[in-house]
Design a protein around this motif. Structure first.
Motif, mmCIF file in Angstrom:
data_model
loop_
_atom_site.group_PDB
_atom_site.id
_atom_site.type_symbol
_atom_site.label_atom_id
_atom_site.label_comp_id
_atom_site.label_asym_id
_atom_site.label_seq_id
_atom_site.Cartn_x
_atom_site.Cartn_y
_atom_site.Cartn_z
ATOM 1 N N VAL A 62 0.839 -1.194 0.000
ATOM 2 C CA VAL A 62 0.000 0.000 0.000
ATOM 3 C C VAL A 62 0.877 1.248 0.000
ATOM 4 O O VAL A 62 0.933 2.002 -0.963
ATOM 5 N N ASN A 63 1.547 1.489 1.105
ATOM 6 C CA ASN A 63 2.535 2.553 1.256
ATOM 7 C C ASN A 63 3.401 2.153 2.438
ATOM 8 O O ASN A 63 3.113 1.181 3.138
ATOM 9 N N ALA A 64 4.471 2.888 2.678
ATOM 10 C CA ALA A 64 5.415 2.486 3.719
ATOM 11 C C ALA A 64 4.757 2.391 5.082
ATOM 12 O O ALA A 64 5.018 1.451 5.848
ATOM 13 N N LEU A 65 3.876 3.346 5.409
ATOM 14 C CA LEU A 65 3.230 3.358 6.721
ATOM 15 C C LEU A 65 2.400 2.091 6.930
ATOM 16 O O LEU A 65 2.536 1.400 7.950
ATOM 17 N N THR A 66 1.535 1.780 5.977
ATOM 18 C CA THR A 66 0.680 0.600 6.104
ATOM 19 C C THR A 66 1.481 -0.686 5.972
ATOM 20 O O THR A 66 1.234 -1.664 6.697
ATOM 21 N N ASP A 67 2.452 -0.701 5.051
ATOM 22 C CA ASP A 67 3.261 -1.907 4.868
ATOM 23 C C ASP A 67 4.021 -2.261 6.137
ATOM 24 O O ASP A 67 4.152 -3.439 6.490
ATOM 25 N N ILE A 68 4.521 -1.255 6.846
ATOM 26 C CA ILE A 68 5.265 -1.504 8.078
ATOM 27 C C ILE A 68 4.370 -2.155 9.116
ATOM 28 O O ILE A 68 4.730 -3.178 9.719
ATOM 29 N N TYR A 69 3.181 -1.618 9.333
ATOM 30 C CA TYR A 69 2.377 -2.204 10.414
ATOM 31 C C TYR A 69 1.780 -3.547 10.018
ATOM 32 O O TYR A 69 1.601 -4.423 10.872
ATOM 33 N N ASN A 70 1.508 -3.767 8.734
ATOM 34 C CA ASN A 70 1.075 -5.097 8.306
ATOM 35 C C ASN A 70 2.172 -6.131 8.545
ATOM 36 O O ASN A 70 1.906 -7.250 9.011
ATOM 37 N N ALA A 71 3.407 -5.765 8.224
ATOM 38 C CA ALA A 71 4.525 -6.691 8.406
ATOM 39 C C ALA A 71 4.747 -7.010 9.881
ATOM 40 O O ALA A 71 4.976 -8.171 10.252
ATOM 41 N N ILE A 72 4.673 -5.993 10.733
ATOM 42 C CA ILE A 72 4.852 -6.216 12.176
ATOM 43 C C ILE A 72 3.762 -7.145 12.702
ATOM 44 O O ILE A 72 4.010 -8.022 13.544
ATOM 45 N N SER A 73 2.532 -6.976 12.226
ATOM 46 C CA SER A 73 1.432 -7.835 12.637
ATOM 47 C C SER A 73 1.742 -9.297 12.355
ATOM 48 O O SER A 73 1.568 -10.177 13.219
ATOM 49 N N VAL A 74 2.219 -9.593 11.157
ATOM 50 C CA VAL A 74 2.518 -10.977 10.778
ATOM 51 C C VAL A 74 3.750 -11.497 11.519
ATOM 52 O O VAL A 74 3.753 -12.622 12.040
ATOM 53 N N LEU A 75 4.784 -10.692 11.585
ATOM 54 C CA LEU A 75 6.024 -11.126 12.237
ATOM 55 C C LEU A 75 5.808 -11.448 13.710
ATOM 56 O O LEU A 75 6.393 -12.392 14.246
ATOM 57 N N HIS A 76 4.965 -10.662 14.386
ATOM 58 C CA HIS A 76 4.750 -10.846 15.821
ATOM 59 C C HIS A 76 3.436 -11.567 16.127
ATOM 60 O O HIS A 76 3.114 -11.768 17.302
#
Length: 239
Positions: A107-121
Motif C-alpha cells: 500500500v505505502n510504507a506506513l501501512t506496509d510496516i504495520y502489516n509486516a509487524i502484525s505478521v512477524l509478531h
C-alpha cells in the motif's frame, strides 16, 4: 468532530468496557500514538519487513494449518464467544497471515510496516488517523444502532454492528467492527496522515513481553518515516 487531546491525554482516556473482560479476562490492548510521520521520507525498511513477514508466514504454515496457529486460534475462539463466525469474518491477523504466504499487499510504507509487524509478531494490529478521532477510543459491545462507514461497490455506505458485537468506537461511531476485523473509512490512514493511532490486541498465549516487543518493533520501524517521529504508548488490561 476532531478532538483536541494531546497524545498522552488521548491514550489515558481510552478504555475497555468491563463486558470485554467478562468475555475474555486475558485481553490486553497496547495503544500507540505516533507523531511526526513524514510519508514522503525515503525508506527501504518497509520492503525488508514485508519480505521477512512473508518468509515467516510461509515457515509457520509449512508445519501448521493457519487456523491452528496459537494466536490465530485464540482469536477464533474470541470471535465465537460474541457470535461471529471466524470462517466467514477472519480477524485481521489471520487474513494477513493467509495472504503473506503468497505475498502481502503493498500500500505505502506506513501501512506496509504495520502489516509486516502484525505478521512477524502474530498480533492483530490496526492503524488509524489520530487527528480524525472524535474523542478517545473505546472497546465495548455494540447496542446495534452505532454507525459504521465502509465501502460497497465503490460507494460509501453506513452499516450497523450486530447487538453484542465487540467494537472499537469513538464519540461519532464505530471505528473497527468485530474487535479487529474491519476498520471504518472515517478514521482511516491516508497519505496526509502525520499522527497515527495504533491498536495491538492480545490474548493468551501471547505474553506481555511479546506484546511489548511488538510495540517496540512497530515504534522503531516507524522512526524511518522522518526525523521528528515520537511515540507515546499505553497498555490496558484487566489488572
Amino acid at each position: 468532530m476532531p478532538h483536541n487531546l494531546t497524545p498522552t491525554e488521548f491514550l489515558y482516556a481510552c478504555s475497555v468496557d468491563p463486558s470485554i473482560y467478562a468475555l475474555r479476562p486475558d485481553y490486553r490492548a497496547l495503544l500507540l500514538v505516533v507523531e511526526g510521520l513524514d510519508q514522503q521520507a525515503h525508506t527501504t525498511l518497509a520492503d525488508g519487513l514485508i519480505q521477512r513477514a512473508e518468509a515467516h508466514a510461509s515457515e509457520l504454515l509449512s508445519t501448521t494449518p493457519v487456523d491452528q496457529l496459537p494466536h490465530i486460534s485464540a482469536w477464533r475462539e474470541a470471535y465465537r464467544a460474541f457470535g461471529a463466525k471466524p470462517q466467514r469474518t477472519r480477524n485481521s491477523l489471520e487474513a494477513l497471515t493467509r495472504r503473506a504466504a503468497d505475498g502481502l499487499p503493498r500500500v505505502n510504507a506506513l501501512t506496509d510496516i504495520y502489516n509486516a509487524i502484525s505478521v512477524l509478531h502474530q498480533v492483530p494490529l490496526g492503524g488509524e488517523d489520530f487527528d480524525l478521532y472524535d474523542g478517545p477510543a473505546r472497546l465495548t459491545r455494540a447496542v446495534g444502532d452505532e454507525a459504521f462507514d465502509t465501502r460497497a461497490a465503490g460507494e460509501t455506505v453506513i452499516e450497523h454492528p450486530a447487538a453484542g458485537e465487540v467494537i472499537w468506537r469513538d464519540g461519532t461511531g464505530v471505528t473497527c467492527r468485530r474487535w479487529n476485523w474491519r476498520q471504518g473509512q472515517r478514521t482511516a490512514l491516508s497519505g496526509n496522515t502525520t499522527t497515527a493511532f495504533f491498536i495491538l490486541d492480545a490474548l493468551e498465549p501471547m505474553a506481555d513481553a511479546e506484546l511489548d516487543a511488538a510495540g517496540e518493533a512497530l515504534g522503531q520501524a516507524l522512526e524511518s518515516l522522518g526525523p521528528a517521529v515520537q511515540v507515546s504508548r499505553r497498555i490496558i488490561g484487566a489488572q
